[in-house]
Design a protein around this motif. Sequence first.
Motif, PDB file in Angstrom:
ATOM      1  N   GLY A 121       0.917  -1.204  -0.159  1.00  0.00           N
ATOM      2  CA  GLY A 121      -0.027   0.117   0.132  1.00  0.00           C
ATOM      3  C   GLY A 121       0.789   1.190   0.050  1.00  0.00           C
ATOM      4  O   GLY A 121       1.811   1.332   0.915  1.00  0.00           O
ATOM      5  N   HIS A 122       0.554   2.100  -0.763  1.00  0.00           N
ATOM      6  CA  HIS A 122       1.111   3.298  -0.759  1.00  0.00           C
ATOM      7  C   HIS A 122       0.322   4.613  -0.473  1.00  0.00           C
ATOM      8  O   HIS A 122      -0.712   4.827  -0.850  1.00  0.00           O
ATOM      9  N   LYS A 123       0.904   5.367   0.399  1.00  0.00           N
ATOM     10  CA  LYS A 123      -0.066   6.545   0.811  1.00  0.00           C
ATOM     11  C   LYS A 123       1.000   7.588   1.183  1.00  0.00           C
ATOM     12  O   LYS A 123       2.283   7.408   1.747  1.00  0.00           O
ATOM     13  N   TYR A 124       0.752   8.817   0.951  1.00  0.00           N
ATOM     14  CA  TYR A 124       1.351   9.987   1.262  1.00  0.00           C
ATOM     15  C   TYR A 124       2.683  10.090   0.392  1.00  0.00           C
ATOM     16  O   TYR A 124       3.445  10.730   0.750  1.00  0.00           O
ATOM     17  N   GLY A 125       2.743   9.438  -0.643  1.00  0.00           N
ATOM     18  CA  GLY A 125       4.181   9.213  -1.365  1.00  0.00           C
ATOM     19  C   GLY A 125       5.131   8.413  -0.752  1.00  0.00           C
ATOM     20  O   GLY A 125       6.375   8.487  -1.000  1.00  0.00           O
ATOM     21  N   ILE A 126       4.515   7.412   0.216  1.00  0.00           N
ATOM     22  CA  ILE A 126       5.893   6.460   0.853  1.00  0.00           C
ATOM     23  C   ILE A 126       5.088   5.099   0.867  1.00  0.00           C
ATOM     24  O   ILE A 126       3.807   4.841   0.539  1.00  0.00           O
ATOM     25  N   GLU A 127       5.749   4.071   0.991  1.00  0.00           N
ATOM     26  CA  GLU A 127       5.280   2.616   1.317  1.00  0.00           C
ATOM     27  C   GLU A 127       4.629   2.593   2.401  1.00  0.00           C
ATOM     28  O   GLU A 127       5.338   2.897   3.526  1.00  0.00           O
ATOM     29  N   HIS A 128       3.389   2.516   2.764  1.00  0.00           N
ATOM     30  CA  HIS A 128       2.813   2.518   4.051  1.00  0.00           C
ATOM     31  C   HIS A 128       2.338   1.373   4.526  1.00  0.00           C
ATOM     32  O   HIS A 128       2.250   1.251   5.871  1.00  0.00           O
TER      33      HIS A 128
END
Length: 531
Positions: free
Chosen positions: A443-450
């Motif tokens: 999952g990618h969120k806020y431009g990072i791997e979350h």
Amino acid sequence: MKSLGIAPLMLSAPATPQISAPAHQAQGAIWSAGPEGQRKADLGNGTFLNPILAGDHPDPSILKDGKDYYMAYSTFDAYPGLLIWHSQDLVNWEPIGPALRKNIGSVWAPELCKHQGRFYIYIPTRETSAAGSRNTSWVIWADHIEGPWSEPVDLDLPKHIDPGHAVGEDGSRWLFLSDGDRVRLSDDGLATVGKPEHIYDPWRFPDDWDSEGFSPEGPKITRHGEYFYMILAVGGTAGPATGHMVIAARSRSIHGPWEHHPRNPLVRTGSQQERWWSRGHATLVEGPNGDWWSVYHGYENGFWTLGRQTLLAPVSWTRDGWLEFGGDDLSLPLPKPKGGRAGPHGLALSDDFTSDKYGIQWSFFNPAPDEASRLRRGNGVLHLAARGAAPSSSPPLLFIAGEQDYEFECEIEVDPGARAGLLLFYDSALYCGVSFDAEHFIGHKYGIEHSRYPNPLGPRMFIRMRNMRHIVRVHISADGKHWKRFERTFEVSGYHHNVRGGFLALRPGIFVSGKGEARIRNFKYRVPLDG
């Protein structure tokens, strides 16, 4: 480690739902959307509803050439860039092709013009990480609007943006620039002569108005009757919804003096309650039957994420030799320009990869010189070679969406060592989405791997993303028929310029990182029935 983040099936639509062209209500105005493409402006009853180009189509530059109209707009870090659009009625537009393939930086407000039978595009850029990019303006030219277009020529204008081409009463050629400046052009339009000079102090709005800043930019010169008219944008193109606006000045000579329009500003969003925010950056154009119109841009109320969309408004000439803009806030249908011929509009955003839509629909974000070599099509399959380690270092393949509610899906198969997925991408530091390799979901969120979960489906699966007015759902399927909800739901209302900067928009797309390649099949875009 958590178990796979896939909940029981929650999306009721089948794998290939029946899609009709729904009507949407927005502050008393109804617009229609095709199931697979651009929102339609032409209502089919002699009226149209803005926008004429939905989604991220800012800073429109329009050219009338006989019965034909051509338009280009800012394409920023998307390459191929400067997609040219064609119309014969100012309302229905179809793409011709991109004019710029070499990455010369972030492309801001261009100027499309024609002089003595040759087409020109003057292109301001901001420096990016691309090799050779810089803060300057360039020019490209072509003898036919379809191209081929020349290689970019650097005009060495590092302190200005938004050039507007003009020809004086003495035949001299000029670029009018930001901050009330201009510079002489050579007769062939491919070089500057001398240095920029200041020729006009733009009209200033009251200090108590809320704006992003003064920022006089986008000067467009139109000769009409005995005057040259300069149309400018002030107030900043983002920030407060009430900031951006259109002002005008006129002169009997290209060399001045310039006088302010006595009724400035001519266009301005008065409050956040209006449907179109930050309206500005206008260009004048004569309609098919000799009346006058303007194209400019605006953000849709509450949807900075869609970028600035292209709006069309009527213009009238007054007895005192000035002009006025009509349409008010453009929230209601307007009479179509008369005398033109309606043609196709937009393009279908589903892609079976049997034809080449690179540069028409698809573009890379800030690509390397060899980025296009990553693409290969064959037998209805898009082969996309891996690059980098994540969306931040692997330029994704993106397109422009113009709807508040839409979904897209495709089948993806990855090589060992490759990771691929679907994204909503603002820039390399701000995006969200889901990707996978043979062993994991990411999952990618806020431009990072979350987040990371085990992947029981292996190296081939179907992924669907739905952006439902900033609430983003993801579904996964092994066969494209039976779908399971991914555990993470994203909220993306803050993925826009006023948070991140850059003047970009949130675009759907595909990325592949790691080693090897991914094979993408049957990309589908649609407007859901319940949207």
